[in-house]
Structures are given as C-alpha cells and as structure tokens.
Design a protein around this motif. Structure first.
Motif, short mmCIF file in Angstrom:
data_model
loop_
_atom_site.label_atom_id
_atom_site.label_comp_id
_atom_site.label_asym_id
_atom_site.label_seq_id
_atom_site.Cartn_x
_atom_site.Cartn_y
_atom_site.Cartn_z
N UNK A 85 6.17 6.17 0.87
CA UNK A 85 6.56 4.80 1.05
C UNK A 85 5.93 4.32 2.35
N UNK A 86 5.41 3.11 2.32
CA UNK A 86 4.80 2.52 3.50
C UNK A 86 5.35 1.11 3.65
N UNK A 87 5.76 0.75 4.86
CA UNK A 87 6.27 -0.59 5.08
C UNK A 87 5.78 -1.08 6.43
N UNK A 88 5.50 -2.35 6.52
CA UNK A 88 5.01 -2.93 7.76
C UNK A 88 5.90 -4.07 8.23
N UNK B 14 3.54 -0.06 11.26
CA UNK B 14 3.59 0.42 9.88
C UNK B 14 4.22 1.80 9.91
N UNK B 15 5.23 2.00 9.07
CA UNK B 15 5.90 3.30 8.96
C UNK B 15 5.52 3.94 7.63
N UNK B 16 5.30 5.26 7.67
CA UNK B 16 4.93 6.01 6.47
C UNK B 16 5.93 7.13 6.26
N UNK C 1 3.16 3.69 13.07
CA UNK C 1 1.88 3.38 13.69
C UNK C 1 1.90 1.98 14.29
N UNK C 2 1.61 1.89 15.58
CA UNK C 2 1.37 0.61 16.23
C UNK C 2 -0.04 0.23 15.82
N UNK C 3 -0.18 -0.77 14.98
CA UNK C 3 -1.50 -1.09 14.44
C UNK C 3 -2.42 -1.77 15.45
N UNK C 4 -1.86 -2.14 16.59
CA UNK C 4 -2.70 -2.72 17.64
C UNK C 4 -3.45 -3.93 17.16
N UNK C 5 -4.75 -3.93 17.34
CA UNK C 5 -5.57 -5.07 16.92
C UNK C 5 -5.99 -4.98 15.46
N UNK C 6 -5.67 -3.87 14.79
CA UNK C 6 -5.99 -3.75 13.36
C UNK C 6 -5.11 -4.68 12.54
N UNK C 7 -5.73 -5.46 11.69
CA UNK C 7 -4.97 -6.32 10.78
C UNK C 7 -4.42 -5.45 9.66
N UNK C 8 -3.26 -5.83 9.12
CA UNK C 8 -2.65 -5.07 8.03
C UNK C 8 -3.29 -5.48 6.70
N UNK C 9 -4.58 -5.17 6.57
CA UNK C 9 -5.30 -5.48 5.34
C UNK C 9 -5.08 -4.36 4.32
N UNK C 10 -5.43 -4.63 3.08
CA UNK C 10 -5.31 -3.61 2.03
C UNK C 10 -6.17 -2.40 2.37
N UNK C 11 -7.37 -2.61 2.89
CA UNK C 11 -8.25 -1.49 3.24
C UNK C 11 -7.63 -0.61 4.32
#
Length: 82
Positions: free
Chosen positions: A1-4, A14-16, A30-40
């Motif tokens: 399960x993954x949720x943001x 984002x937690x996994x 995960x602190x996604x920092x500057x990464x956008x929460x894109x599908x990729x």
C-alpha cells in the motif's frame, strides 16, 4: 500500500507498507522533497518497496491498493509495464 499526503509543514510525504496474511510491515516514509508525486516517481517507489518486501520478508506483492486519484491509477499502469 502506498499513500501520499503533506505533513503539517506542507512537506510532501509518501508512506509504503506491505500486508501479507495477518501481518503488516511498514517499509518506509519518504520526504519527496522537490520530486513531484507523478505516476513515474510513485511507480519507482512502489517497485523499490516490492523489492524490499521480497528481500526482507520473503513475500511477493500480488496486488496494489490505491485511491481514485489520477496519479495512483496511472501508477498501476506504470507498475504493470515495469
């Protein structure tokens, strides 16, 4: 399960987690920092989580649970293609 979501400081997170039978395993937050929460990006995190689950707990992921947000729906398509 993954949720943001964003924390109280508006930091994207984002937690996994993995659930197998009657046990749940927290894999990472995960602190996604500057990464956008894109599908990729989310698909890469999901695949990393699947690898950790296999190596650490000896389980293979056979299903992924998401909500209806477009990013998560696209993530499922990306995982199938990876």
């Amino acid at each position: 399960m993954q949720d943001g979501w964003s924390d109280i400081h508006n930091t994207p997170v984002i937690a996994c987690n993995v659930r197998t039978g009657n046990k749940s395993f927290f894999i990472s937050a995960i602190d996604t920092g500057t990464n956008k929460k894109t599908a990729d990006y989310c698909a890469t995190l999901a695949k990393d989580t699947m690898t950790i689950a296999a190596e650490s707990f000896g389980c293979n992921v056979t299903a992924v649970v998401t909500d209806k947000e477009t990013t998560w729906a696209n993530l499922l398509r990306k995982i199938i293609l990876i």
